[in-house]
Design a protein around this motif. Structure first.
Motif, mmCIF file in Angstrom:
data_model
loop_
_atom_site.group_PDB
_atom_site.id
_atom_site.type_symbol
_atom_site.label_atom_id
_atom_site.label_comp_id
_atom_site.label_asym_id
_atom_site.label_seq_id
_atom_site.Cartn_x
_atom_site.Cartn_y
_atom_site.Cartn_z
ATOM 1 N N VAL A 12 45.510 -20.302 -26.354
ATOM 2 C CA VAL A 12 45.620 -21.518 -27.160
ATOM 3 C C VAL A 12 47.077 -21.943 -27.309
ATOM 4 O O VAL A 12 47.413 -23.093 -27.038
ATOM 5 N N ALA A 13 47.924 -21.034 -27.763
ATOM 6 C CA ALA A 13 49.329 -21.375 -27.993
ATOM 7 C C ALA A 13 50.175 -20.117 -27.984
ATOM 8 O O ALA A 13 49.711 -19.048 -28.380
ATOM 9 N N THR A 69 57.720 -22.930 -26.903
ATOM 10 C CA THR A 69 56.269 -22.936 -27.140
ATOM 11 C C THR A 69 55.501 -23.379 -25.891
ATOM 12 O O THR A 69 56.033 -24.060 -25.013
ATOM 13 N N GLN A 70 54.260 -22.976 -25.881
ATOM 14 C CA GLN A 70 53.361 -23.321 -24.778
ATOM 15 C C GLN A 70 51.974 -23.513 -25.377
ATOM 16 O O GLN A 70 51.589 -22.772 -26.276
ATOM 17 N N TYR A 71 51.232 -24.497 -24.867
ATOM 18 C CA TYR A 71 49.902 -24.781 -25.390
ATOM 19 C C TYR A 71 48.883 -24.886 -24.255
ATOM 20 O O TYR A 71 49.199 -25.327 -23.151
ATOM 21 N N LYS A 109 46.602 -29.395 -26.698
ATOM 22 C CA LYS A 109 47.882 -30.096 -26.739
ATOM 23 C C LYS A 109 47.772 -31.371 -27.574
ATOM 24 O O LYS A 109 46.833 -32.139 -27.419
ATOM 25 N N THR A 156 49.571 -26.847 -33.501
ATOM 26 C CA THR A 156 50.993 -26.532 -33.544
ATOM 27 C C THR A 156 51.171 -25.072 -33.940
ATOM 28 O O THR A 156 50.641 -24.636 -34.974
ATOM 29 N N ILE A 157 51.934 -24.332 -33.122
ATOM 30 C CA ILE A 157 52.221 -22.936 -33.424
ATOM 31 C C ILE A 157 53.616 -22.845 -34.048
ATOM 32 O O ILE A 157 54.524 -23.582 -33.662
ATOM 33 N N LEU A 172 49.120 -21.197 -37.073
ATOM 34 C CA LEU A 172 48.545 -22.162 -36.138
ATOM 35 C C LEU A 172 47.938 -23.296 -36.958
ATOM 36 O O LEU A 172 46.909 -23.105 -37.630
#
Length: 123
Positions: free
Chosen positions: A48-49, A58-60, A65, A69-70, A81
């Protein structure tokens, strides 16, 4: 030893929001990753994130997306999250995870997992 404990799951109607939290102890200092994964019944686990520390890169996952938001609060030792605009397809068990290098985390390769918290989104 890394220990991860998730909280904040629950039931919400489509379009609503939930905020998950993970208490992450024993992660140490330096470079590491923390992330969120989810798994629905009969489906494979999905990344997920992720957040890579200390740079906070960060990566989603594509499906979240712009909606999730992480974030990491190192002082409180938590990983959050924020989930907005929730959809029924977001229903799953959500897991907090810890990983090592960014090259592995960017491929969603994590090594330590929490017990999970259930998120249910109704239409």
């Amino acid at each position: 030893q890394v220990q991860l404990v998730e909280s904040g799951g629950g039931s919400v109607q489509a379009g609503g929001s939930l905020r998950l939290s993970c208490t992450a102890s024993g992660v140490g200092y330096g470079s590491y990753c923390l992330g969120w994964f989810r798994q629905a019944p009969g489906q494979e686990r999905e990344g997920v994130a992720s957040i890579f520390m200390p740079q906070r890169v960060t990566q989603y996952g594509d499906s979240v997306k712009g909606r999730f938001t992480i974030s990491r609060d190192s002082a409180k030792n938590t990983l959050e999250l924020q989930m907005n605009s929730l959809k029924p397809e977001d229903t799953a068990m959500y897991y907090c995870a810890w990983g090592g290098t960014w090259s592995r985390c960017s491929r969603w390769e994590y090594s330590t997992w929490g017990q999970g918290t259930q998120v249910t989104v109704s239409s």
